[in-house]
Scaffold this active site. Structure first.
Site, PDB file in Angstrom:
ATOM      1  N   PHE A 184      25.371  55.581  39.660  1.00 58.70           N
ATOM      2  CA  PHE A 184      25.340  55.798  40.883  1.00 58.70           C
ATOM      3  C   PHE A 184      25.801  56.686  41.576  1.00 58.70           C
ATOM      4  CE2 PHE A 184      26.877  50.400  40.230  1.00 58.70           C
ATOM      5  CZ  PHE A 184      26.068  50.195  39.725  1.00 58.70           C
ATOM      6  N   LYS A 217      31.150  29.821  55.633  1.00 59.43           N
ATOM      7  CA  LYS A 217      31.169  28.540  55.741  1.00 59.43           C
ATOM      8  C   LYS A 217      30.751  27.588  57.191  1.00 59.43           C
ATOM      9  CE  LYS A 217      36.307  30.865  53.089  1.00 59.43           C
ATOM     10  NZ  LYS A 217      35.476  29.950  51.594  1.00 59.43           N
ATOM     11  N   GLU A 245      46.932  30.419  49.692  1.00 62.20           N
ATOM     12  CA  GLU A 245      45.706  30.327  48.573  1.00 62.20           C
ATOM     13  C   GLU A 245      46.962  30.025  47.399  1.00 62.20           C
ATOM     14  OE1 GLU A 245      42.850  33.747  47.758  1.00 62.20           O
ATOM     15  OE2 GLU A 245      44.115  34.352  49.503  1.00 62.20           O
ATOM     16  N   HIS A 266      39.137  37.842  57.799  1.00 63.71           N
ATOM     17  CA  HIS A 266      39.421  36.300  57.743  1.00 63.71           C
ATOM     18  C   HIS A 266      39.904  36.061  59.253  1.00 63.71           C
ATOM     19  CE1 HIS A 266      37.302  37.548  53.813  1.00 63.71           C
ATOM     20  NE2 HIS A 266      37.833  37.523  53.429  1.00 63.71           N
TER      21      HIS A 266
HETATM   22  C1  BG6 Z   1      38.832  38.003  49.888  1.00 63.71           C
HETATM   23  C2  BG6 Z   1      40.463  38.446  49.520  1.00 63.71           C
HETATM   24  O1  BG6 Z   1      38.059  38.469  51.197  1.00 63.71           O
HETATM   25  O2  BG6 Z   1      39.244  36.290  49.964  1.00 63.71           O
HETATM   26  C3  BG6 Z   1      41.242  37.419  47.964  1.00 63.71           C
HETATM   27  O3  BG6 Z   1      39.508  39.634  49.042  1.00 63.71           O
HETATM   28  C4  BG6 Z   1      41.026  36.168  48.403  1.00 63.71           C
HETATM   29  O4  BG6 Z   1      42.305  37.857  48.268  1.00 63.71           O
HETATM   30  C5  BG6 Z   1      39.740  35.402  49.184  1.00 63.71           C
HETATM   31  O5  BG6 Z   1      41.528  35.701  47.484  1.00 63.71           O
HETATM   32  C6  BG6 Z   1      39.693  34.672  49.558  1.00 63.71           C
HETATM   33  O6  BG6 Z   1      38.828  33.598  50.553  1.00 63.71           O
HETATM   34  P1  BG6 Z   1      38.340  32.035  50.071  1.00 63.71           P
HETATM   35  O7  BG6 Z   1      36.949  32.269  49.824  1.00 63.71           O
HETATM   36  O8  BG6 Z   1      38.705  31.581  48.453  1.00 63.71           O
HETATM   37  O9  BG6 Z   1      38.901  31.861  51.009  1.00 63.71           O
END
Ligand code: BG6
Length: 502
Positions: free
Chosen positions: A99, A192, A226, A250
């Site tokens: 790359f 989502k 999580e 997020h």
């Molecule tokens: C990612 C993060 O953007 O989102 C991760 O880098 C995290 O650390 C993940 O686990 C969580 O995504 P989801 O869709 O499983 O809530």
């Protein structure tokens, strides 16, 4: 099969997809399963072709076999059908490429000509499932290799940089080759289903539209927890930490969708203009407020689902001295007319008791209250928006407790819309399916604009600088708990508590 015509089918446009990082984790776990599902739903045009690019040597046949194997692993057995796997893998070709050097990129243009029988009129979508440090080189090399034209698009993944400055460098490098109107920055939370439903819920329902401000809402709560730990990503994660990994993107995107004013229409820029206004109005953290309003945590060994798990500093490849946070809770706010005085409590962490993404809107209490004084605290509505798992929306309302001896005692109960049981025939698509489809259609409303990324970094950078100044290590919490006790104290000092009714 006519491989060279421009698609007139807006719902299923023909594209050439060049996937950099074709053998990486993101591609295997998310992108091929998402593309497979699009194919299965009839949303991939018959003529769409995919070129996997990676540094490793591999023949196209072996690559197709590898993708078929990954589908076996990541697609539910009931949704895996042989005919679609066969059709999907037949779209794939493979190219080994270094790359970082321009040499070899010409092969991408050659591939397009070969699959399109010399007349190429469909867009090239370049998906960079590689570290952001490579984005600039790849874009320049694509240009030098004459792979691009005025239809080409580029898709990039978070994290875009490590702070405001590095994000500008990356965005500048991309911008030298692709205009903003053809850059698709992914924040997969925007793909989502329930996150998009926030827009429908807020702007299609007058019931909420009139109530959505500081006169009626007392506070907002967002939890993204999580169960997983670092899962072999220690190198990346330890440099980033939970604030950069989850909040900068997020959680702030969720704040934007909850707090933004109604856009004039659903055009990408109308929505993104409103989101930027929210990011600009986010309250900065003063040093004086830092101790009170922000809690950083790091997990130590504990138990998840009855099984012992190691602490962050004991994970494979760990630096035993690391002060990186795996949990953040904070109280912030949006300084504008709509949200003046309304706290936004955010918390997110790894190794928590369950995987849960949930927004709770707490409405104000009834101004003139006529029921039992000891039930006063019950008397407020809550709107619970569950993003995952079990996507759904519940509105907590108060009704009379039944029973002859209950008088006018109140009880709380949900008006519940559980998407899974309300619409059982509908599969809830993965975020990447929606996002890939939108890229193919050339629609940017679910992608993050450059100024959004930059404002989000500005806000995070000031928080990180204040943390560094303070120099305190993160507070410990056992894996399998809801974070450091200080994060509970942070909200209880305001006379509130984290919503725990799940
Ligand atoms: C990612 C993060 O953007 O989102 C991760 O880098 C995290 O650390 C993940 O686990 C969580 O995504 P989801 O869709 O499983 O809530």
């Amino acid at each position: 099969m006519k491989a060279t015509r421009r698609s007139e089918d807006e719902d299923r446009p023909v594209i050439d997809l060049a996937l950099f990082g074709a053998l990486g984790d993101l591609s295997l776990r998310k992108l091929y399963p998402a593309l497979y599902h699009l194919d299965r739903e009839g949303l991939l045009h018959d003529d769409t072709r995919i070129l996997g690019l990676a540094r490793q040597e591999m023949q196209t046949d072996a690559f197709r076999k590898r993708v078929a194997e990954t589908l076996q692993t990541y697609v539910k057995p009931a949704e895996l059908d042989r005919a679609t796997v066969k059709r999907f893998t037949a779209r794939l070709d493979f190219l080994q490429l270094d790359f970082g050097t321009a040499e070899g990129y010409g092969a991408i243009a050659e591939w397009r000509k070969a699959v399109r029988h010399d007349t190429v009129v469909c867009p090239l979508v370049v998906y960079l499932a590689v570290p952001a440090s490579l984005y600039g080189d790849i874009c320049r090399n694509l240009q030098a290799g004459e792979c691009l034209d005025e239809l080409s698009r580029v898709v990039v993944e978070k994290p875009i940089g490590y702070d405001f400055e590095s994000s500008c460098e990356i965005n500048d490098a991309i911008g030298e080759v692709f205009p903003e109107s053809r850059v698709y920055r992914i924040d997969h939370y925007l793909g989502k289903e329930t996150v998009q439903n926030l827009i429908a819920l807020r702007f299609a329902n007058p019931l909420f539209g009139t109530q959505w401000n500081q006169n009626h809402i007392s506070h907002v709560e967002i939890t993204v927890s999580e169960q997983v730990g670092i899962e072999g990503r220690w190198g990346y994660f330890d440099r980033a930490g939970q604030l950069r990994d989850m909040v900068q993107n997020h959680l702030l995107q969720l704040v934007c969708l909850i707090a933004m004013d109604p856009p004039a229409n659903l055009d990408a820029d109308a929505i993104r203009d409103e989101k930027v206004k929210v990011l600009k109005a986010l309250q900065p953290f003063s040093e004086a407020r830092l101790n009170r309003d922000v809690v950083r945590g790091q997990y130590i060994a504990g138990t998840i689902n009855g099984k012992g798990v190691p602490g962050y500093l004991e994970e494979e490849g760990a630096n035993r001295e690391s002060g990186t946070e795996t949990f953040v809770a904070m109280k912030t706010g949006v300084s504008n007319w709509r949200w003046a005085g309304v706290p936004f409590y955010l918390r997110t962490g790894k190794r928590m008791p369950e995987k849960l993404s949930q927004i709770v809107i707490h409405f104000r209490q009834q101004a003139h209250y006529i029921f039992d004084p000891d039930q006063r605290n019950l008397a407020a509505n809550k709107l619970v928006i569950r993003l995952q798992p079990d996507e759904g929306i519940a509105l907590e309302v108060l009704t009379k407790d039944s029973g002859l001896d209950r008088g006018m005692r109140l009880r709380r109960g949900p008006l519940h819309l559980d998407f899974g049981s309300a619409f059982p025939q509908e599969r809830i698509p993965d975020a990447y399916e929606r996002l890939l489809l939108e890229v193919m259609k050339g629609r940017q409303y679910l992608f993050v604009r450059r100024d959004e990324v930059e404002h989000a970094w500005h806000w995070c950078d000031s928080l990180i600088a204040a943390w560094e100044e303070m120099g305190e290590p993160p507070r410990r919490y056992p894996a399998g708990s809801w974070g450091p006790v200080a994060s509970i104290a942070m909200i209880t000092q305001d006379g509130r508590s984290w919503y725990e009714d799940y």
